[in-house]
Design a protein around this motif. Structure first.
Motif, PDB file in Angstrom:
ATOM      1  N   GLU A  74      -8.751   5.211   1.991  1.00 18.47           N
ATOM      2  CA  GLU A  74      -9.135   3.862   1.593  1.00 18.47           C
ATOM      3  C   GLU A  74      -9.460   3.049   2.839  1.00 18.47           C
ATOM      4  O   GLU A  74      -8.805   3.202   3.882  1.00 18.47           O
TER       5      GLU A  74
ATOM      6  N   CYS B  76     -15.495   7.270   3.147  1.00 20.66           N
ATOM      7  CA  CYS B  76     -14.034   7.336   3.282  1.00 20.66           C
ATOM      8  C   CYS B  76     -13.386   7.829   1.991  1.00 20.66           C
ATOM      9  O   CYS B  76     -12.467   8.654   2.004  1.00 20.66           O
ATOM     10  N   SER B  77     -13.886   7.303   0.872  1.00 17.73           N
ATOM     11  CA  SER B  77     -13.319   7.678  -0.427  1.00 17.73           C
ATOM     12  C   SER B  77     -13.466   9.173  -0.672  1.00 17.73           C
ATOM     13  O   SER B  77     -12.559   9.811  -1.227  1.00 17.73           O
ATOM     14  N   SER B  78     -14.584   9.741  -0.239  1.00 18.47           N
ATOM     15  CA  SER B  78     -14.797  11.181  -0.434  1.00 18.47           C
ATOM     16  C   SER B  78     -13.800  12.018   0.354  1.00 18.47           C
ATOM     17  O   SER B  78     -13.581  13.196   0.049  1.00 18.47           O
ATOM     18  N   LYS B  79     -13.194  11.420   1.361  1.00 16.00           N
ATOM     19  CA  LYS B  79     -12.172  12.101   2.166  1.00 16.00           C
ATOM     20  C   LYS B  79     -10.755  11.704   1.751  1.00 16.00           C
ATOM     21  O   LYS B  79      -9.778  12.080   2.411  1.00 16.00           O
ATOM     22  N   GLY B  80     -10.661  10.908   0.698  1.00 13.08           N
ATOM     23  CA  GLY B  80      -9.348  10.478   0.225  1.00 13.08           C
ATOM     24  C   GLY B  80      -8.737   9.375   1.055  1.00 13.08           C
ATOM     25  O   GLY B  80      -7.512   9.200   1.073  1.00 13.08           O
TER      26      GLY B  80
ATOM     27  N   LYS C  81       0.810  -1.217   0.000  1.00 20.94           N
ATOM     28  CA  LYS C  81       0.000   0.000   0.000  1.00 20.94           C
ATOM     29  C   LYS C  81       0.847   1.273   0.000  1.00 20.94           C
ATOM     30  O   LYS C  81       0.312   2.386   0.052  1.00 20.94           O
TER      31      LYS C  81
ATOM     32  N   LYS D 178     -17.415   2.853   2.627  1.00 22.40           N
ATOM     33  CA  LYS D 178     -16.374   2.987   1.602  1.00 22.40           C
ATOM     34  C   LYS D 178     -16.517   4.319   0.867  1.00 22.40           C
ATOM     35  O   LYS D 178     -15.523   5.014   0.613  1.00 22.40           O
ATOM     36  N   GLY D 179     -17.757   4.664   0.544  1.00 20.72           N
ATOM     37  CA  GLY D 179     -17.987   5.916  -0.165  1.00 20.72           C
ATOM     38  C   GLY D 179     -17.637   7.127   0.682  1.00 20.72           C
ATOM     39  O   GLY D 179     -17.024   8.082   0.184  1.00 20.72           O
TER      40      GLY D 179
ATOM     41  N   LYS E 296      -4.386   7.968   5.430  1.00 17.88           N
ATOM     42  CA  LYS E 296      -4.665   7.444   4.097  1.00 17.88           C
ATOM     43  C   LYS E 296      -5.460   6.143   4.089  1.00 17.88           C
ATOM     44  O   LYS E 296      -6.203   5.882   3.148  1.00 17.88           O
TER      45      LYS E 296
ATOM     46  N   GLU F 167     -20.766  -0.432   1.625  1.00 19.80           N
ATOM     47  CA  GLU F 167     -20.504   0.474   0.505  1.00 19.80           C
ATOM     48  C   GLU F 167     -20.652   1.929   0.956  1.00 19.80           C
ATOM     49  O   GLU F 167     -19.943   2.816   0.465  1.00 19.80           O
TER      50      GLU F 167
END
Length: 713
Positions: free
Chosen positions: A257, A251-255, A154, A248-249, A234, A245
């Protein structure tokens, strides 16, 4: 003849079938007699005769009459352990490790694998009624390697520049995550709820943490809400369960993973990377102290620090009981603190087993009974609860059972005075067996940490459990322990003597009238267990560690004539009253809690005021008894607001203060009675059960100001 008949009758009553005690009832007394036992009447009469004539001992140890610390030549009066060798140049040869092949925590695990022949290492219970399941040493090592490889995949570089967060309660994944960092020489940084949200943000930013292992979605969401304040963050790794989901979404919006632990395992197994193993002087962990005021400080600890501390304590315990692959340890104290991690290390380095509790304090005794551990490290809050429950049942039992209990306790006390720790006397079989089964029935060591146990409670546990009960003292800044009960010492009222991996001196605190020449002063520690300092905080490091390498603990100690250390006061929490007198509130609080009716006390004063006031939480059990005697039919909360109760509490506190020779300016002039205990949960105690003085002051500011309106308007 009377004693013969009496003890025979006692034997009939007490020779009942023993069984593990339920979690909700720490019972030691049955209300019914199994009348089938009457057919064994003749046998029990014989047993009674034996009780009268002899008490068998199986773990004898001579009392240690030797002085338990040695004073080095010179004006500083530096104390070392009698087990410490002196070099030719006159310097102490402090222990740094026990085994040449185990000088890092990685080597400790490898040695444990060899000692146990790849035996059970890490255990847990999937459900309350199920037995412990076990990972072998090699399975733990393999999983740690896979997780470490996945972190490298990672993009997180092996080595001392990478700090990895672990934000979870005790569980197998916590240990595996830590050992994955060890295999790639990364540095673990534990976080825990009682630090608070602001402290967690501070830690993540100060240590530049890019990845955090978490055990719940709630903790993930808590950090996610503040993620805009933590630019280095990160990756989240959820230790248990699936990731929705929606999460995940978010978290993804905050950059960020988010992965599951199983996904990381699979990723690492498919992409194995080259290990980067640590050296002894490499940093093992940055352990943030909870602190009583301000933001927490990150204590930098190396592999050699932890190995040395384990070695020093082991040197004191190895003659009392063995630590080998049959040894098992119950893990329930927070792994975020060094005390519990040192206990893990002691097990791993000898090939022992660590069983992790289910995470529910109400199921702890069930877990203990399932594991049957050899060691049970604890804190006074847990031990006091056990003691109170047992003694409550004893004192409500029949005259006959109560009399026999105290006869048994007295017999074991006399054995202790002879330096004998006994676990299979007739008293153990007839009286104490059920108490011992409550903690698994195979305990050989208990450790009381964080705060002292009273002499009567220490006597109870050493007698009833029939095992070694050690006390120790230390701080995160010296890894864990710097003093420990000396082998064979069964005395009370101290924290043991200096262990062979460090040395201790006392320094003058003239403003409190403590002087090293009188064997009293601030406790200072030096040796291979000392931290390198605080992460990115040079000012606090200089305040705590002097130019000669001594840690200044802030605690006031006193050397006893036989060489043990007694903690008598605290330097940091002193203040002046308006007349110029210095007040040490913790010393005064320790006096007031000697009152039968006081469970907790907080003493407070303003430098512009001439008197002290206090917040008092009564002992609920004793208060309810007193209320009943006064025909006050109220709840505990209602009683805490009743004038009769206030008067009784204050009267008893005045009595205790006089008995303990508190000076007039040291005595509180007004108290506020509260029904809510100071606790870790309400953020009024640190995780090591020290008072968060500023938080308590803020919580009760209205009540404090109201008391001063009455005392000094």
């Amino acid at each position: 003849m009377f004693v013969f008949v009496l003890t025979s009758l006692f034997s009939v009553v007490w020779a009942l079938p023993v069984r593990p005690v339920s979690n909700d009832q720490l019972e030691i007394m049955d209300n019914e007699i199994d009348y089938q036992l009457l057919i064994y009447g003749a046998a029990t009469i014989a047993i009674g005769t034996v009780i009268y004539l002899v008490v068998k001992k199986t773990s004898p140890s001579s009392p240690k009459a030797i002085k338990q610390s040695v004073i080095l030549p010179g004006d500083e009066r530096i104390h070392i352990s009698p087990l410490t060798n002196i070099n030719e140049d006159g310097t102490p040869d402090l222990i740094e490790y026990t085994y040449e092949d185990a000088r890092t925590m990685y080597q400790a695990m490898i040695r444990g694998n060899e000692q146990s022949k790849n035996g059970p290492c890490l255990g847990w219970r999937p459900a309350p009624e199920e037995p412990f399941q076990w990972l072998t040493y090699q399975e733990v090592l393999d999983r740690a390697y896979a997780i470490g490889s996945a972190m490298v995949v990672k993009g997180f570089s092996p080595g001392q520049n990478t700090y990895i967060g672990i934000y979870a309660n005790n569980r197998p994944e916590w240990v595996i995550a830590e050992h994955s960092c060890i295999k790639f020489n990364m540095i673990t940084v534990p976080l825990y709820d009682t630090l608070g949200d602001d402290a967690c943000v501070h830690i993540i930013n100060q240590a530049n943490i890019p990845l955090i292992f978490l055990d719940t979605v709630d903790k993930l969401n808590k950090l996610l809400k503040r993620s805009d304040e933590m630019s280095t963050l990160k990756v989240f790794v959820l230790m248990v369960g699936e990731v929705s989901e929606e999460i995940k979404g978010a978290c993804s919006s905050k950059g960020i993973e988010v992965l599951t632990f199983e996904e990381m395992l699979k990723l690492g197994q498919e992409n194995k990377k080259e290990e980067q193993l640590p050296n002894p002087d490499d940093v093992f962990s940055v352990c943030y102290t909870s602190g009583t005021t301000g933001l927490p400080k990150g204590v930098i600890l190396t592999h050699s620090n932890l190995i040395a501390d384990i070695a020093g304590v082991y040197e004191y315990t190895k003659d009392c009981f063995s630590v080998d692959p049959s040894y098992s340890h119950i893990s329930y104290l927070p792994l975020a603190h060094m005390f519990e991690r040192a206990m893990h290390g002691l097990a791993y380095i000898h090939g022992g087993r660590v069983g992790i509790f289910q995470g529910n304090p109400k199921l702890l005794t069930d877990d203990i009974q399932a594991l049957k551990p050899a060691s049970f490290p604890s804190v006074p809050r847990v031990l006091n609860r056990i003691y109170d429950k047992v003694m409550g049942q004893v004192n409500s039992a029949s005259w006959l059972k109560k009399k026999m209990f105290y006869m048994a306790l007295n017999s074991k006390r006399k054995a202790l005075e002879r330096g004998e720790i006994c676990f299979d006397t007739i008293w153990d079989k007839l009286v104490f067996k059920k108490i011992q089964l409550m903690l698994g029935g195979q305990l050989r060591m208990m450790i009381a940490a964080a705060a002292p146990l009273s002499p009567e409670k220490m006597l109870f546990f050493r007698s009833a459990m029939g095992c070694w009960v050690f006390e120790g003292y230390g701080q995160t800044e010296c890894t864990a322990a710097c003093t420990f009960t000396y082998p064979g010492d069964v005395s009370f009222g101290h924290v043991g003597s200096v262990i062979p991996c460090c040395m201790i001196k006392l320094v003058d605190v003239p403003e409190m009238e403590y002087f090293a020449s009188d064997d009293k002063g601030e406790v200072c520690v030096k040796g291979p267990i000392l931290s390198k300092g605080y992460l990115k905080n040079e000012e606090k490091t200089k305040d705590t560690f002097d130019e000669n390498g001594w840690l200044h603990t802030g605690d006031i100690g006193e050397w006893l004539p036989t060489g043990q250390l007694k903690i008598v006061d605290r330097k940091k929490h002193i203040f002046k009253l308006s007349q110029g007198e210095y007040v040490a509130p913790e010393k005064i609080e320790n006096v007031y809690i000697k009152s039968l009716y006081v469970a907790q006390a907080f003493v407070f004063g303003y430098s512009l005021k001439s008197n002290l006031v206090g917040i008092v939480i009564p002992d609920e059990e004793e208060l309810m008894k007193y209320a009943k005697s006064k025909s006050l039919d109220m709840t505990f909360q209602e009683l805490c607001k009743h004038k009769t109760i206030y008067d009784k509490l204050f009267e008893d506190m005045v009595k205790v203060a006089k008995e303990c020779n508190l000076k007039g300016f040291e005595q509180v002039k007004k108290i506020h009675v509260s029904s809510e205990l100071f606790s870790v949960e309400n953020n009024l105690l640190t995780p090591t059960f020290k008072a968060r003085r500023k938080q308590i002051e803020n919580t009760y500011k209205t009540e404090i100001d109201a008391m001063y309106e009455q005392v000094e308007p």
